[in-house]
Design a protein around this motif. Structure first.
Motif, PDB file in Angstrom:
ATOM      1  N   GLY A  81       0.706  -1.238   0.053  1.00 26.79           N
ATOM      2  CA  GLY A  81       0.209   0.035  -0.017  1.00 26.79           C
ATOM      3  C   GLY A  81       0.894   1.299  -0.075  1.00 26.79           C
ATOM      4  O   GLY A  81       0.569   2.088  -0.829  1.00 26.79           O
ATOM      5  N   LEU A  82       1.738   1.305   0.816  1.00 27.52           N
ATOM      6  CA  LEU A  82       2.834   2.373   0.785  1.00 27.52           C
ATOM      7  C   LEU A  82       3.697   2.545  -0.481  1.00 27.52           C
ATOM      8  O   LEU A  82       3.804   3.754  -1.023  1.00 27.52           O
ATOM      9  N   TYR A  83       4.020   1.343  -0.967  1.00 26.28           N
ATOM     10  CA  TYR A  83       4.692   1.680  -2.163  1.00 26.28           C
ATOM     11  C   TYR A  83       3.878   2.178  -3.346  1.00 26.28           C
ATOM     12  O   TYR A  83       4.353   3.032  -4.092  1.00 26.28           O
ATOM     13  N   ASN A  84       2.439   1.568  -3.756  1.00 25.45           N
ATOM     14  CA  ASN A  84       1.776   1.974  -4.588  1.00 25.45           C
ATOM     15  C   ASN A  84       1.318   3.602  -4.704  1.00 25.45           C
ATOM     16  O   ASN A  84       1.063   3.935  -5.508  1.00 25.45           O
ATOM     17  N   ARG A  85       0.903   3.931  -3.218  1.00 24.39           N
ATOM     18  CA  ARG A  85       0.472   5.110  -3.094  1.00 24.39           C
ATOM     19  C   ARG A  85       1.471   6.286  -3.316  1.00 24.39           C
ATOM     20  O   ARG A  85       1.298   7.313  -3.558  1.00 24.39           O
ATOM     21  N   TYR A  86       2.739   5.945  -2.515  1.00 26.83           N
ATOM     22  CA  TYR A  86       3.765   7.050  -2.451  1.00 26.83           C
ATOM     23  C   TYR A  86       4.916   6.644  -3.305  1.00 26.83           C
ATOM     24  O   TYR A  86       5.197   7.316  -4.473  1.00 26.83           O
ATOM     25  N   PHE A  87       5.723   5.547  -3.045  1.00 26.83           N
ATOM     26  CA  PHE A  87       7.031   5.563  -3.737  1.00 26.83           C
ATOM     27  C   PHE A  87       6.935   5.402  -5.071  1.00 26.83           C
ATOM     28  O   PHE A  87       7.676   5.755  -6.003  1.00 26.83           O
ATOM     29  N   SER A  88       6.109   4.543  -5.700  1.00 21.78           N
ATOM     30  CA  SER A  88       6.075   4.274  -7.157  1.00 21.78           C
ATOM     31  C   SER A  88       5.469   5.618  -8.009  1.00 21.78           C
ATOM     32  O   SER A  88       5.797   5.508  -9.137  1.00 21.78           O
ATOM     33  N   GLU A  89       5.127   6.620  -7.283  1.00 22.72           N
ATOM     34  CA  GLU A  89       4.683   7.866  -8.003  1.00 22.72           C
ATOM     35  C   GLU A  89       5.732   8.831  -8.063  1.00 22.72           C
ATOM     36  O   GLU A  89       5.621   9.843  -8.778  1.00 22.72           O
TER      37      GLU A  89
END
Length: 470
Positions: A226-234
């Motif tokens: 969830g953290l990766y998809n919402r923030y890091f990947s952006e």
């Protein structure tokens, strides 16, 4: 006490108790994961957590607290009562102030304990003279230094990366800057002598002075989907948008991605190699005087404020990784940068009812560098509190009272709100809203676009009173 006054008094007492209990529950009973890093479950559900912190929606939550087996008539009466409360401006203003009182009672503001300490002006003059002869060389990097005329060209890389960037620094650049301001607390002029070193990295230092930066925070492990998809990947998407809408700006990400996070380290390395305008600032290894700042200040959302204390930055914007950079935002920022206003605030949604939204403001630090440094250091000096909106609370309590008369505010819904009395005059956004987007909008925030409504006539541009969604 007359009956009418008694009823009003009891009503205020009941609302106050329920409101404060609701605040206490959300801040102290929620799981640490949700309080520290919101929006980790479903996009809409977790934005509702954020939405519920506003006064009006808190009332909606309170009105929905009745047990499910209560009959419909009782529920209708309860809902009607809270509808009346929400329409009563006196009660709403009272509740808005109540939250501020709650903060003032339970969260003490501590003095500055980070960065370069201030000294009385007389002492600072001696320091200034002494530093004129000091040669400060902070080009310690993972690469080879070359001489190119008046430039010192150095290769920079990140640990484990197989690429490097070459940047040249003018050997005649100033080595320090003296920041002077009047301190109301000490009733005298104060100064601090700051080395011309970036608060991000040696590579950022090599970019030289007069930088314009869009600053972000990222904290957590990328193994959290969830953290990766919402923030890091952006991050890559934000970098492309900044390149498109903010030419000449650099993107900075203050992060705590350590060696144990192999996926995060690998993607940071790849982004460093692919995107020249993207700088990564590892909070465990920042330049002097910050060093392992992530250990000193554990509230990750505050790390991005370090650009306020960077003597090489002339203008900085503070944004969230999960928010698009829209043309509407860029037009408002351009209008602000052409002005002599030191600070900028945007409110573009009915729920944007905070004095300063932590991901929608900016500072022209070159216009107010001494104060920007001091109040940035003051916010970064505050102890850890497990509150999801801690950064925004500090902005309201520390920064807003000092800058509200020197701030350009773009506001499409609350331009006449009593809560913001005392600020400079709010102005409409210079461009018309596209669809149901708003500044701060992102792919996981579509659930609140339905809350956009016709904006007040007073908040529309003078020449476009026909813009219903202004």
């Amino acid at each position: 006490m007359p009956c009418r006054k008694r009823v009003v008094f009891i009503t205020y007492v009941i609302i106050s108790i329920v409101f404060l209990l609701n605040l206490y529950y959300k801040q102290n009973k929620a799981s640490p994961r949700v309080r520290y890093q919101p929006y980790l479950k479903s996009p809409v559900t977790n934005f509702e957590n954020k939405k519920s912190e506003t006064v009006s929606t808190l009332l909606e939550n309170i009105s929905g607290m009745a047990p499910t087996n209560v009959n419909k008539i009782s529920k209708m009466k309860t809902q009607r009562f809270f509808d009346i409360v929400k329409r009563n401006s006196h009660i709403m203003n009272y509740l808005e102030r109540l939250e501020e009182v709650y903060d003032d009672l339970f969260y003490k503001i501590y003095p500055v304990s980070v960065g370069v300490p201030e000294t009385p002006t007389e002492t600072a003059k001696a320091i200034e003279t002494e530093n004129e002869t000091v040669n400060i060389d902070h080009d310690s990097s993972t690469g080879v230094k070359e001489e190119d005329g008046g430039l010192s060209v150095t290769s920079y890389s990140l640990p484990g990366c197989n690429c490097s960037r070459k940047l040249g620094r003018n050997k005649q650049d100033k080595k320090y800057v003296v920041l002077r301001r009047y301190s109301a607390e000490h009733h005298m002029a104060m100064s601090r002598t700051v080395q011309m070193i970036s608060s991000c990295s040696d590579h950022a230092t090599a970019r030289g002075p007069k930088q314009k930066v869009v600053s972000y925070s990222y904290f957590g492990n990328t193994s959290d989907v969830g953290l990766y998809n919402r923030y890091f990947s952006e991050m890559r998407n934000r970098a492309l948008e900044i390149h498109r809408h903010y030419p000449g700006f650099v993107m900075r990400v203050y992060h705590n991605v350590g060696p144990e996070d192999e996926k995060g380290q690998r993607e940071i390395c790849q982004a460093f190699c692919d995107i020249p305008l993207l700088d990564f600032c590892d909070v465990s290894a920042l330049p002097s005087p910050w060093f392992d700042f992530g250990d000193q200040q554990k509230v990750g959302t505050l790390w991005r404020f370090l650009t306020l204390l960077d003597p090489l930055v002339d203008a900085t914007l503070f944004r969230d990784l999960d928010s698009y950079v829209l043309p509407r935002e860029a037009a408002a920022v351009e209008e602000w940068l052409r002005s002599n206003s030191s600070y900028h605030v945007m409110r573009d949604h009915p729920l944007h009812n905070g004095q300063i939204l932590a991901g929608l403001w900016g500072s022209q630090t070159h216009l107010d560098r001494a104060n920007a440094y001091h109040y940035g250091a003051l916010m970064l000096s505050q102890p850890y509190h497990d509150l999801w909106d801690y950064d925004q609370r500090l902005l309201r309590r520390i920064l807003w009272p000092q800058i509200r008369n020197r701030t350009m505010v773009h506001d499409s819904y609350t331009c006449r709100a009593k809560l913001f009395q005392g600020q400079g005059p709010a102005r409409p956004f210079p461009t018309r809203r596209e669809g149901r987007n708003y500044t701060g909008y992102g792919k996981t925030k579509s659930g609140v676009t339905k809350l956009l409504k016709t904006c007040p006539v007073a908040c529309r541009p003078k020449s476009h009173k026909d813009w219903l969604l202004c």
